[in-house]
Design an enzyme around this catalytic site. Structure first.
Site, PDB file in Angstrom:
ATOM      1  N   ASP A  12       6.876   6.904   6.984  1.00 20.36           N
ATOM      2  CA  ASP A  12       7.211   7.937   5.996  1.00 20.36           C
ATOM      3  C   ASP A  12       8.653   7.672   5.565  1.00 20.36           C
ATOM      4  O   ASP A  12       9.357   6.872   6.185  1.00 20.36           O
ATOM      5  CB  ASP A  12       7.084   9.340   6.631  1.00 20.36           C
ATOM      6  CG  ASP A  12       7.485  10.451   5.668  1.00 20.36           C
ATOM      7  OD1 ASP A  12       7.189  10.324   4.462  1.00 20.36           O
ATOM      8  OD2 ASP A  12       8.113  11.438   6.098  1.00 20.36           O
ATOM      9  N   SER A  13       9.088   8.391   4.552  1.00 23.22           N
ATOM     10  CA  SER A  13      10.483   8.266   4.125  1.00 23.22           C
ATOM     11  C   SER A  13      11.425   8.869   5.175  1.00 23.22           C
ATOM     12  O   SER A  13      12.614   8.584   5.160  1.00 23.22           O
ATOM     13  CB  SER A  13      10.676   8.985   2.795  1.00 23.22           C
ATOM     14  OG  SER A  13      10.211  10.315   2.903  1.00 23.22           O
ATOM     15  N   CYS A  75       3.181   9.375   3.901  1.00 24.23           N
ATOM     16  CA  CYS A  75       4.088   9.916   2.883  1.00 24.23           C
ATOM     17  C   CYS A  75       3.270  10.034   1.606  1.00 24.23           C
ATOM     18  O   CYS A  75       2.674   9.037   1.158  1.00 24.23           O
ATOM     19  CB  CYS A  75       5.249   8.946   2.695  1.00 24.23           C
ATOM     20  SG  CYS A  75       6.326   9.340   1.297  1.00 24.23           S
ATOM     21  N   GLU A 155      14.331  19.702   5.553  1.00 28.55           N
ATOM     22  CA  GLU A 155      15.306  18.801   6.192  1.00 28.55           C
ATOM     23  C   GLU A 155      16.459  19.590   6.803  1.00 28.55           C
ATOM     24  O   GLU A 155      17.045  19.181   7.785  1.00 28.55           O
ATOM     25  CB  GLU A 155      15.870  17.822   5.156  1.00 28.55           C
ATOM     26  CG  GLU A 155      14.924  16.699   4.792  1.00 28.55           C
ATOM     27  CD  GLU A 155      14.857  15.632   5.862  1.00 28.55           C
ATOM     28  OE1 GLU A 155      15.877  15.345   6.494  1.00 28.55           O
ATOM     29  OE2 GLU A 155      13.752  15.106   6.085  1.00 28.55           O
ATOM     30  N   CYS A 191       2.837  17.094   0.249  1.00 21.97           N
ATOM     31  CA  CYS A 191       4.097  16.473   0.676  1.00 21.97           C
ATOM     32  C   CYS A 191       4.209  16.725   2.173  1.00 21.97           C
ATOM     33  O   CYS A 191       3.944  17.841   2.644  1.00 21.97           O
ATOM     34  CB  CYS A 191       5.279  17.105  -0.053  1.00 21.97           C
ATOM     35  SG  CYS A 191       6.865  16.550   0.589  1.00 21.97           S
ATOM     36  N   HIS A 193       6.581  17.242   4.082  1.00 21.47           N
ATOM     37  CA  HIS A 193       7.542  18.246   4.538  1.00 21.47           C
ATOM     38  C   HIS A 193       7.036  19.676   4.395  1.00 21.47           C
ATOM     39  O   HIS A 193       7.558  20.582   5.038  1.00 21.47           O
ATOM     40  CB  HIS A 193       8.842  18.130   3.743  1.00 21.47           C
ATOM     41  CG  HIS A 193       9.715  17.001   4.173  1.00 21.47           C
ATOM     42  ND1 HIS A 193       9.327  15.691   4.098  1.00 21.47           N
ATOM     43  CD2 HIS A 193      10.961  16.995   4.707  1.00 21.47           C
ATOM     44  CE1 HIS A 193      10.299  14.928   4.553  1.00 21.47           C
ATOM     45  NE2 HIS A 193      11.305  15.695   4.931  1.00 21.47           N
TER      46      HIS A 193
HETATM   47  N1  DGL Z   1       7.576  12.107   2.536  1.00 20.28           N
HETATM   48  C1  DGL Z   1       7.661  12.567   1.170  1.00 20.28           C
HETATM   49  C2  DGL Z   1       6.274  12.972   0.675  1.00 20.28           C
HETATM   50  O1  DGL Z   1       5.376  13.225   1.444  1.00 20.28           O
HETATM   51  C3  DGL Z   1       8.585  13.744   1.036  1.00 20.28           C
HETATM   52  C4  DGL Z   1      10.020  13.443   1.306  1.00 20.28           C
HETATM   53  C5  DGL Z   1      10.647  12.525   0.294  1.00 20.28           C
HETATM   54  O2  DGL Z   1      10.847  12.920  -0.876  1.00 20.28           O
HETATM   55  O3  DGL Z   1      10.936  11.398   0.674  1.00 20.28           O
HETATM   56  O4  DGL Z   1       6.075  13.043  -0.518  1.00 20.28           O
END
Ligand code: DGL
Length: 281
Positions: A12-13, A75, A155, A191, A193
């Site tokens: 993931d990011s 992600c 976050e 998403c 998050h």
């Molecule tokens: N992991 C990203 C998603 O699921 C969200 C966080 C980001 O913008 O990197 O879209």
């Protein structure tokens, strides 16, 4: 080493994909899971398609270099923008994204065929959820709404309270104010998050809208793919989790513990560069 004994790679990011890691670990406790959070380049959700595709390729190549038997793109943004490219690049290693499993969860729960997708701006711009839902339910009506600020709230650990409620209200009040017939009956947290803000999102949407995310259905898709490809860990295998991040081990541990649902420390995280060209940047 036998293929089936290799770990499953998950990236993931940042910390958001730990919700997917959690679900995969719950369903498949005998599997070794190798998680990469690309915290140095978070967020992906506001970046251009070309940047997200480049980042996703670096993350996937890094995990393949570690030796994995399957890749999960945990992600939504990277799944929406880079799934096809990564499937092509990594073949024959199977690649699973979170968009299709999320769409499946939504279609299974909707009776009115009206879907609301909450995601980052990069994800909604691709309409990947719209296409995935329409493949499963051609009668569906789908609306995609970018809510990028939820990422920053999660976050920061501000998942509940007045600020979370105010931001959720700003994005979603117009949905709640609609007549019943015009409201969606399912909202997809598109998403990684957003599950942490589910309470605030649910309050803002009001009653009668079921909220779904892709973590559990993605874990099920992983299980099905392992069975179909004969890659499930053998009976004598020991499961486990290895966590890697590209920046900020202390922050990753502090924020990530809420996503994983269990406490871990900065010492549990390996820091790495995932592309030689990025070293020193
Ligand atoms: N992991 C990203 C998603 O699921 C969200 C966080 C980001 O913008 O990197 O879209």
């Amino acid at each position: 080493m036998e293929q089936s004994r290799l770990p499953i790679g998950i990236f993931d990011s940042g910390v958001g994909g730990l919700t997917v890691l959690h679900a995969v670990n719950d369903l498949l406790p005998d599997e070794q899971l190798l998680y990469l959070g690309d915290t140095a380049r978070l967020p992906y959700g506001t970046k251009s398609p070309a940047s997200v595709q480049r980042y996703a390729t670096h993350a996937a190549d890094y995990l393949v270099g570690q030796g994995i038997k399957l890749l999960v793109i945990a992600c939504n943004t990277a799944s929406a923008l880079a799934l096809d490219e990564l499937r092509h690049r990594l073949a024959p290693i199977p690649v699973i994204g979170v968009v299709e499993p999320g769409a499946t969860a939504a279609v299974n729960r909707s009776s009115a065929h009206r879907h609301l997708v909450l995601a980052t701006e990069s994800t909604t711009s691709q309409l990947a959820y719209t296409r995935a839902i329409l493949r499963l339910d051609p009668d569906a009506i789908i609306e995609e709404l970018p809510c990028s600020l939820f990422v920053a709230l999660a976050e920061e650990g501000w998942n509940t309270g007045s600020i979370a409620e105010a931001v959720a209200g700003q994005y979603l009040d117009s949905i709640r104010e609609r007549s019943r017939a015009e409201r969606p009956d399912v909202a997809i947290l598109g998403c990684t998050h957003f599950p942490l803000l589910q309470g605030a999102i649910s309050n803002a949407l009001g009653p009668g809208i079921e909220i779904v995310d892709s973590a559990t259905t993605t874990a099920r898709a992983v299980w099905q793919e392992l069975a179909a490809s004969n890659l499930a860990a053998p009976d004598d295998a020991n499961g486990g989790i290895r966590l890697i991040a590209t920046d900020g081990a202390a922050r990753f541990a502090r924020i990530g513990s809420a996503f994983l649902g269990r406490k871990f420390a900065a010492e549990d995280i390996e820091l790495t560069d995932i592309h030689p060209a990025d070293k020193g940047n």
